[in-house]
Design a protein around this motif. Structure first.
Motif, PDB file in Angstrom:
ATOM      1  N   TYR A  35      -3.980 -18.251   3.897  1.00  0.00           N
ATOM      2  CA  TYR A  35      -3.664 -16.831   4.039  1.00  0.00           C
ATOM      3  C   TYR A  35      -3.186 -16.636   5.474  1.00  0.00           C
ATOM      4  O   TYR A  35      -3.921 -16.917   6.433  1.00  0.00           O
ATOM      5  N   ARG A  37      -1.220 -14.014   8.339  1.00  0.00           N
ATOM      6  CA  ARG A  37      -0.908 -12.632   8.623  1.00  0.00           C
ATOM      7  C   ARG A  37      -0.326 -12.499  10.024  1.00  0.00           C
ATOM      8  O   ARG A  37      -0.854 -13.052  10.983  1.00  0.00           O
ATOM      9  N   VAL A 338      -2.569   0.193   1.480  1.00  0.00           N
ATOM     10  CA  VAL A 338      -3.600   0.623   2.429  1.00  0.00           C
ATOM     11  C   VAL A 338      -3.547   2.139   2.510  1.00  0.00           C
ATOM     12  O   VAL A 338      -2.477   2.717   2.740  1.00  0.00           O
ATOM     13  N   ILE A 350      -8.546   0.314   0.687  1.00  0.00           N
ATOM     14  CA  ILE A 350      -7.529  -0.299  -0.161  1.00  0.00           C
ATOM     15  C   ILE A 350      -7.460   0.557  -1.424  1.00  0.00           C
ATOM     16  O   ILE A 350      -8.492   0.972  -1.968  1.00  0.00           O
ATOM     17  N   PRO A 371      -8.627  -2.114   7.048  1.00  0.00           N
ATOM     18  CA  PRO A 371      -8.044  -3.283   6.400  1.00  0.00           C
ATOM     19  C   PRO A 371      -6.564  -3.418   6.713  1.00  0.00           C
ATOM     20  O   PRO A 371      -5.905  -2.462   7.111  1.00  0.00           O
ATOM     21  N   GLY A 372      -6.049  -4.605   6.513  1.00  0.00           N
ATOM     22  CA  GLY A 372      -4.608  -4.811   6.588  1.00  0.00           C
ATOM     23  C   GLY A 372      -4.021  -4.866   5.194  1.00  0.00           C
ATOM     24  O   GLY A 372      -4.702  -4.670   4.185  1.00  0.00           O
ATOM     25  N   GLU A 373      -2.734  -5.134   5.141  1.00  0.00           N
ATOM     26  CA  GLU A 373      -2.021  -5.268   3.881  1.00  0.00           C
ATOM     27  C   GLU A 373      -2.792  -6.200   2.940  1.00  0.00           C
ATOM     28  O   GLU A 373      -3.244  -7.276   3.330  1.00  0.00           O
ATOM     29  N   ALA A 374      -2.938  -5.778   1.682  1.00  0.00           N
ATOM     30  CA  ALA A 374      -3.680  -6.559   0.693  1.00  0.00           C
ATOM     31  C   ALA A 374      -2.705  -7.429  -0.093  1.00  0.00           C
ATOM     32  O   ALA A 374      -1.841  -6.926  -0.806  1.00  0.00           O
ATOM     33  N   THR A 390      -7.379  -9.509   2.292  1.00  0.00           N
ATOM     34  CA  THR A 390      -7.060  -8.621   3.409  1.00  0.00           C
ATOM     35  C   THR A 390      -8.012  -8.900   4.561  1.00  0.00           C
ATOM     36  O   THR A 390      -9.200  -9.183   4.345  1.00  0.00           O
TER      37      THR A 390
END
Length: 451
Positions: A35, A37, A338, A350, A371-374, A390
């Motif tokens: 993953y 980011r 988000v 989310i 949270p960040g982008e899922a 995320t």
């Protein structure tokens, strides 16, 4: 202090590596990969003139056999990292997105060439598709799930304003087309359906008077349009006039049962755009959030009749829309985003949308947790059978976690939580790069042989 240098966005001062990360819960065995980011993280002592001008830093977590093998963060080492602000295509901040394509990891930023990274996130260098890419590349390419081809574009305030590219699964550019009729607008994203390409020619346009270093500004005089172009044949675009609005990110685009082209994503009106822009540049009067007032919309474009219909789908302030990308360009039931504070929503969540029932699920993150982008990772045949990954920034504990949520019901407790060794600043976009991707497997084996 600029807002993009404090709170959840406070940059980290260095690079780190940690192995054998603590996992709460149980990591699904099918999560074998990385993953990754990306986001803006200027070096200590550097204050960029715009949020988007901060140097790119990629954070990664390696998952394998139910373990979180490592966490790494690395700056993308480009000339811009050391202060080169020239217009050279290699002088990229490379801080918007990170993807896998044709056995390569590419860090992207739309004004420059992509930058290749190793599987351990070290910088290889600028990648120009073997000399075939001589312009900038969008940070939002689209991979067709049926063919594996990568579709992308370059936009410019100067003619030609728009160039369309297609890259094969081997990473070879197979198509280059100048698209006539587009203007000098900020074209951050686009849409790809089974049969069409969708262009966004909206009223944020080139303005050399803008002093932030990103020379674009909202214009009431610019005629906003969305263009639909067949993927096969000459690049002839049918343009549809729409209401003034900006769209940074397309959640999805597809053809409906009537053959109309449908585009979905968070739309900004002028007030929402200008309030958000003030935060991005740190101008007086900015709000507390980087994204204000963007709400989910749908445009339905009928090529046969030449008509366009627009509708608001929800009142929540959302951004960073995602889907199960195995269905990119096809009609989807579910979408994710988000949710930011606003429209009666407190804190960060989310959100999962059901486009059939019109319902939504919320997974609140808790106090001072963002949270960040899922990113969706499939695990079964059903559209929402899979996981959302995320990274959450936790200001109260000065730390971060990688959450693994059950995408079928995001209201449940996380399937697993990976404890990260440091707080990861709030970022932009990311990707899941599975070990099972054939070209990626070959690349990993090649790097192992080199070592």
């Amino acid at each position: 202090m600029k807002p993009y240098l404090e709170g959840h966005y406070t940059p980290v001062p260095d690079e780190a590596t940690a192995t054998g990360l603590t996992v709460r819960g149980s990591l699904p065995a099918e999560l074998r990969g990385r993953y990754l980011r990306n986001g803006h993280n200027p070096k200590p002592g550097v204050t960029p003139s715009h949020w988007f001008k901060g140097s790119g830093m990629v954070h990664g977590v390696r998952l394998v056999d139910g373990r979180a093998e490592w966490y790494r963060n690395r700056w993308v080492r480009t000339p811009a990292l050391d202060g080169d602000t020239s217009h050279d295509l290699k002088a990229s901040v490379a801080g918007t997105h990170v993807i896998g394509h044709a056995g390569r990891i590419l860090a992207l930023q739309e004004a420059n060439l992509p930058y290749e990274l190793t599987p351990e996130l070290d910088t290889v260098g600028a990648f120009d598709f073997h000399g075939k890419l001589t312009t900038a590349m969008t940070a939002h390419p689209k991979e067709d799930p049926a063919t594996g081809e990568l579709h992308f574009f370059s936009y410019s305030p100067f003619p030609p304003h728009l160039i369309y590219y297609v890259s094969s699964t081997a990473g070879e550019i197979s198509r280059v087309e100048v698209v006539d009729g587009a203007g000098p607008s900020l074209m951050h994203d686009f849409g790809l359906t089974e049969n069409h390409v969708v262009w966004l020619d909206l009223p944020v346009v080139f303005d050399p008077a803008e002093q932030s270093g990103i020379p674009y500004r909202w214009s009431d005089d610019y005629r906003p349009r969305i263009g639909v172009m067949p993927r096969v044949g000459a690049p002839e675009v049918t343009w549809f006039e729409v209401e003034p609005g900006a769209l940074l990110h397309v959640g999805n685009a597809y053809e409906d049962a009537q053959g109309r082209v449908v585009v979905e994503g968070p739309r900004y009106d002028r007030a929402a755009w200008e309030t958000s822009w003030k935060w991005w540049v740190g101008a007086p009067g900015h709000g507390p959030e980087p994204l204000t007032g963007a709400v989910s919309h749908r445009w339905t474009l009928d090529v046969a009749s030449g008509t366009a219909r627009e509708e608001m789908l929800d009142v929540l302030t959302t951004e960073f829309p995602t889907i199960n990308e195995d269905l990119l360009g096809r009609a989807t039931r579910f979408g994710y985003a988000v949710a930011f504070p606003g429209s009666g929503h407190e804190g960060y969540s989310i959100v999962k949308y059901d486009n059939v029932s019109g319902s939504r699920q919320l997974a609140p993150m808790g106090e001072r947790r963002m949270p960040g982008e899922a990113v969706f990772v499939p695990s079964g045949q059903g559209e929402d059978e899979g996981y959302l990954l995320t990274i959450v920034s936790d200001l109260a504990r000065d730390t971060s976690e990688l959450l693994v949520l059950d995408a079928t019901d995001i209201r449940r407790d996380p399937v697993a939580v990976v404890e990260l060794p440091r707080r990861v600043p709030a970022g932009i976009h990311g990707s899941w790069i599975p070990d099972s991707e054939p070209a990626w497997v070959m690349d990993v084996e090649r790097d192992a042989e080199r070592a």
